[in-house]
Write a protein that holds these residues in place. Structure first.
Motif, PDB file in Angstrom:
ATOM      1  N   ASP A  38      -2.443   7.830   7.497  1.00 48.93           N
ATOM      2  CA  ASP A  38      -3.799   8.374   7.627  1.00 48.93           C
ATOM      3  C   ASP A  38      -4.849   7.269   7.765  1.00 48.93           C
ATOM      4  OD1 ASP A  38      -3.535  11.535   6.954  1.00 48.93           O
ATOM      5  OD2 ASP A  38      -2.038  10.370   5.866  1.00 48.93           O
ATOM      6  N   HIS A  40      -6.857   7.005  10.371  1.00 39.08           N
ATOM      7  CA  HIS A  40      -8.057   7.698  10.866  1.00 39.08           C
ATOM      8  C   HIS A  40      -9.075   6.762  11.508  1.00 39.08           C
ATOM      9  CE1 HIS A  40      -7.176  11.778   9.524  1.00 39.08           C
ATOM     10  NE2 HIS A  40      -6.659  11.257   8.429  1.00 39.08           N
ATOM     11  N   ASP A  78      -1.730  10.577  11.569  1.00 33.99           N
ATOM     12  CA  ASP A  78      -3.189  10.535  11.592  1.00 33.99           C
ATOM     13  C   ASP A  78      -3.652   9.084  11.785  1.00 33.99           C
ATOM     14  OD1 ASP A  78      -3.221  13.254  11.350  1.00 33.99           O
ATOM     15  OD2 ASP A  78      -4.324  13.329   9.452  1.00 33.99           O
ATOM     16  N   HIS A 188       4.587  13.253   9.006  1.00 36.99           N
ATOM     17  CA  HIS A 188       3.193  13.214   8.553  1.00 36.99           C
ATOM     18  C   HIS A 188       2.859  14.295   7.521  1.00 36.99           C
ATOM     19  CE1 HIS A 188      -1.104  12.797   8.426  1.00 36.99           C
ATOM     20  NE2 HIS A 188      -1.229  14.083   8.698  1.00 36.99           N
ATOM     21  N   HIS A 221      -0.845  12.998   5.028  1.00 31.73           N
ATOM     22  CA  HIS A 221      -1.573  14.244   5.244  1.00 31.73           C
ATOM     23  C   HIS A 221      -2.527  14.629   4.131  1.00 31.73           C
ATOM     24  CE1 HIS A 221      -2.368  17.890   7.436  1.00 31.73           C
ATOM     25  NE2 HIS A 221      -1.781  18.699   6.576  1.00 31.73           N
ATOM     26  N   HIS A 223      -3.737  12.740   1.681  1.00 30.17           N
ATOM     27  CA  HIS A 223      -4.572  11.621   1.195  1.00 30.17           C
ATOM     28  C   HIS A 223      -4.477  11.495  -0.331  1.00 30.17           C
ATOM     29  CE1 HIS A 223      -7.237  11.462   5.085  1.00 30.17           C
ATOM     30  NE2 HIS A 223      -6.042  11.941   5.339  1.00 30.17           N
TER      31      HIS A 223
END
Ligand SMILES: [Zn+2]
Length: 287
Positions: A38, A40, A78, A188, A221, A223
């Motif tokens: 993640d 991002h 992610d 994920h 996923h 966090h």
């Protein structure tokens, strides 16, 4: 060094680079990998969310991870900010370069990735890719264990995940062949029964019932950083590099050492709740 390669362990790399150093690596009884999830990362490095700048966080994580000299890096989905723009992947590629100049990188896709754009950014002929139609599935052999990275992306920026029948059938077939060493699965999505989780998780677990060589599933996923088990299979939820959803969760990455018998996982908390920074978790694989 190109992305997503394991040159030290490939036959061609072995012959090209000389046997003396490489035979040591190939015979190593442990594999040290940096585990990210993640990330991002947005195309614009200044973009912030919940007070975090994912690009700054990835830069910090890369700097820390370079110090442990990992044999490889995983991003467990992610990778991109929200929609999976090519420019997001270009940004990731640049930010992670200090690591990937010496270390292979492999990525699983999450619900904020776009498969076509990901392939545009990182290439569609990455080493270790398996021929699963319209999926980015990667198999790596770090030595004492084998990694399989699954693709649970249904549609960019849509929360739930799905492996789908073709990928499940491929996995079942691959597991029938790959029985000589422990297998670590990366995917994920979370594996709970939530509407935003991996919707075919029960079918994945059905496959794993007949595959005792699978020792752990590593995912992202949520966090949230946590450890669970399912029938003695370790379930490892990696923290997010980009940002947390709740102040009580750490933001960061996990240093991992895999052996044939188990794994050791060290949290590197770079933001959010840093109370457990440095915490070491040791796991033993099921027999
Ligand atoms: Zn995420």
């Amino acid at each position: 060094m190109p992305y997503v390669t394991l040159p030290l362990l490939s036959r061609r790399g072995f012959l090209a680079a000389g046997a003396s150093v490489l035979s040591l690596r190939a015979a190593a009884s442990e594999a040290r990998w940096a585990l990210f999830s993640d990330t991002h990362v947005p195309a614009n490095a200044n973009e912030a969310y919940r007070g975090f700048q994912p690009a700054v966080n990835l830069t910090m994580a890369v700097r820390q991870a370079a110090k442990i000299k990992p044999e490889g890096v995983i991003i467990c989905g992610d990778v991109a900010r929200l929609e999976g723009y090519v420019a997001d992947y270009e940004a990731v590629k640049t930010l992670i370069e200090p690591l990937t100049s010496t270390t292979p990188l492999a990525m699983a896709l999450g619900n904020h990735d776009d498969r076509e754009n990901f392939w545009k950014g990182f290439g569609s002929d990455q080493k270790g890719m398996e021929p699963v139609k319209n999926r980015h599935v990667v198999v790596l052999d770090p030595g004492p264990v084998r990694f399989v990275l699954l693709d649970s992306l249904i549609k960019p920026n849509t929360t739930p995940g799905l492996l789908g029948r073709d990928q499940r059938n491929w996995l079942a077939g691959w597991l029938r062949q790959s029985t000589d060493k422990p297998v670590i699965v990366f995917v994920h999505h979370t594996l709970d029964d939530g509407d935003g989780a991996l919707l075919d998780a029960p079918r994945l677990f059905d496959i794993l019932k007949g595959a005792p060589q699978v020792k752990a599933i590593i995912y992202g996923h949520s966090h949230i950083y946590k450890y669970d088990t399912w029938e003695d299979v370790h379930l490892i939820n990696l923290p997010a590099v980009g940002y947390n959803f709740r102040d009580k969760d750490p933001v960061g990455w996990v240093e991992s050492v895999f052996t044939a018998k188990g794994g050791q996982f060290t949290l590197h908390a770079i933001g959010g709740n840093t109370e457990k920074d440095g915490q070491v978790t040791r796991l033993e694989w099921r027999s």
